[in-house]
Scaffold this motif. Structure first.
Motif, PDB file in Angstrom:
ATOM      1  N   SER A   9      -1.368   7.563   3.476  1.00  0.00           N
ATOM      2  CA  SER A   9      -1.026   6.470   2.578  1.00  0.00           C
ATOM      3  C   SER A   9       0.453   6.552   2.230  1.00  0.00           C
ATOM      4  N   GLU A  16      -0.373   2.724  -4.313  1.00  0.00           N
ATOM      5  CA  GLU A  16      -0.711   3.461  -3.105  1.00  0.00           C
ATOM      6  C   GLU A  16      -1.262   2.508  -2.058  1.00  0.00           C
ATOM      7  N   SER A  18      -2.852   2.285   1.708  1.00  0.00           N
ATOM      8  CA  SER A  18      -3.467   3.030   2.800  1.00  0.00           C
ATOM      9  C   SER A  18      -2.834   2.627   4.127  1.00  0.00           C
TER      10      SER A  18
END
Length: 295
Positions: A9, A16, A18
């Protein structure tokens, strides 16, 4: 710069994102993987976002990289991360870029090209004036000559402008405008300039929209710059074999007959660190005053 974690990530501005298949080759001829692409997008973001933020965004996605199939995406895909903003226009729910997290999220989806609207979401007024010079030939050695010709005409009208490679085969010429200029007004001055250059250089320019009727001439497209339409954003990567980037130029570079392939993801950072954003260095031009004087 975003921070990459060991969990596959990226953390950007507290969000955040991915990352899937970071080693997937997106531009195989250049060896550019998705991980490298995201690093380049982060470096481009201060420049690319300036011309995408607040606008209705269309992207072109290449799930299997440049040699593979692609599709235009106007409607925002589901599910959307909470940090992605949208706006509805003519029954289409567009992504409206605000910052780096959305850009990296789209990069992970293999969005390789960014084509924003020419107006802000909720507005009917143009953000700038952009003339599109569209070659009829896949390789057009006269494209910079054509750009220089148009630039000189604009200069004679008292207008400063910035040429940029499309990143594909063409060139766009950007004129910053003061608030209040309308798309219809820009079409009027666009037609005026286009008619002038086609009469001056009938061997080089055409106003013929149908490609099959243009021969080898360069189409002076003043019609594409309108509400609801898009053009390749300054600093967008392009899904071409050499990973070209739509790059603003100095007029001196146009005179030197530079090539669109000279500017790409592997060298654009050095250029931007040295030259900055050439478009932002040009103040709004008095386009409205000239439109008011047109017959």
């Amino acid at each position: 710069m975003p921070k990459t974690t060991i969990r596959g990530s990226i953390t950007a501005e507290g969000h955040e994102i991915s990352i899937t298949n970071p080693d997937k080759l997106l531009w195989p001829e250049c060896g550019i993987t998705k991980q490298v692409y995201l690093q380049k997008l982060a470096a481009l973001s201060p420049y690319l976002l300036r011309y995408c933020q607040g606008r209705l965004l269309t992207v072109i996605r290449y799930p299997h990289g440049v040699p593979g199939m692609s599709f235009y995406q106007k409607n925002a895909p589901e599910p959307l991360p909470e940090f992605v903003h949208t706006a509805t226009h003519e029954n289409i729910t567009y992504i409206v870029l605000q910052g780096l997290p959305e850009l990296l999220w789209l990069g992970n989806l293999a969005a390789l090209e960014f084509h924003p609207s020419l107006h802000y979401a909720g507005s009917e007024l143009p953000c700038e004036w952009m003339i599109d010079l569209d070659p009829s030939l896949e390789v057009e050695p006269r494209i910079m000559e054509a750009a220089a010709t148009v630039g000189e005409v604009l200069k004679s009208l008292g207008l400063a402008s910035v040429p940029k490679t499309s990143g594909a085969t063409g060139v766009q010429i950007i004129v910053p405008v003061e608030p209040g200029v309308t798309f219809d007004g820009l079409r009027r001055i666009g037609h005026f300039v286009g008619r002038y250059v086609t009469e001056k250089r009938p061997d080089l320019f055409t106003l013929e929209r149908l490609k099959k009727n243009r021969g080898d001439k360069i189409y002076f497209d003043y019609l594409q710059h309108y509400g609801g339409k898009t053009l390749a954003a300054p600093y967008t990567p392009r899904a071409r074999p050499l990973a070209t980037v739509s790059t603003p130029l100095l007029w001196e570079e146009v005179q030197r007959n530079v090539k669109p392939t000279d500017y790409h993801l592997l060298n654009i950072e050095e250029r931007l660190s040295r030259m900055g954003d050439l478009i932002a260095q040009v103040p709004p031009q008095p386009v409205g005053d000239i439109i008011a004087k047109l017959p």
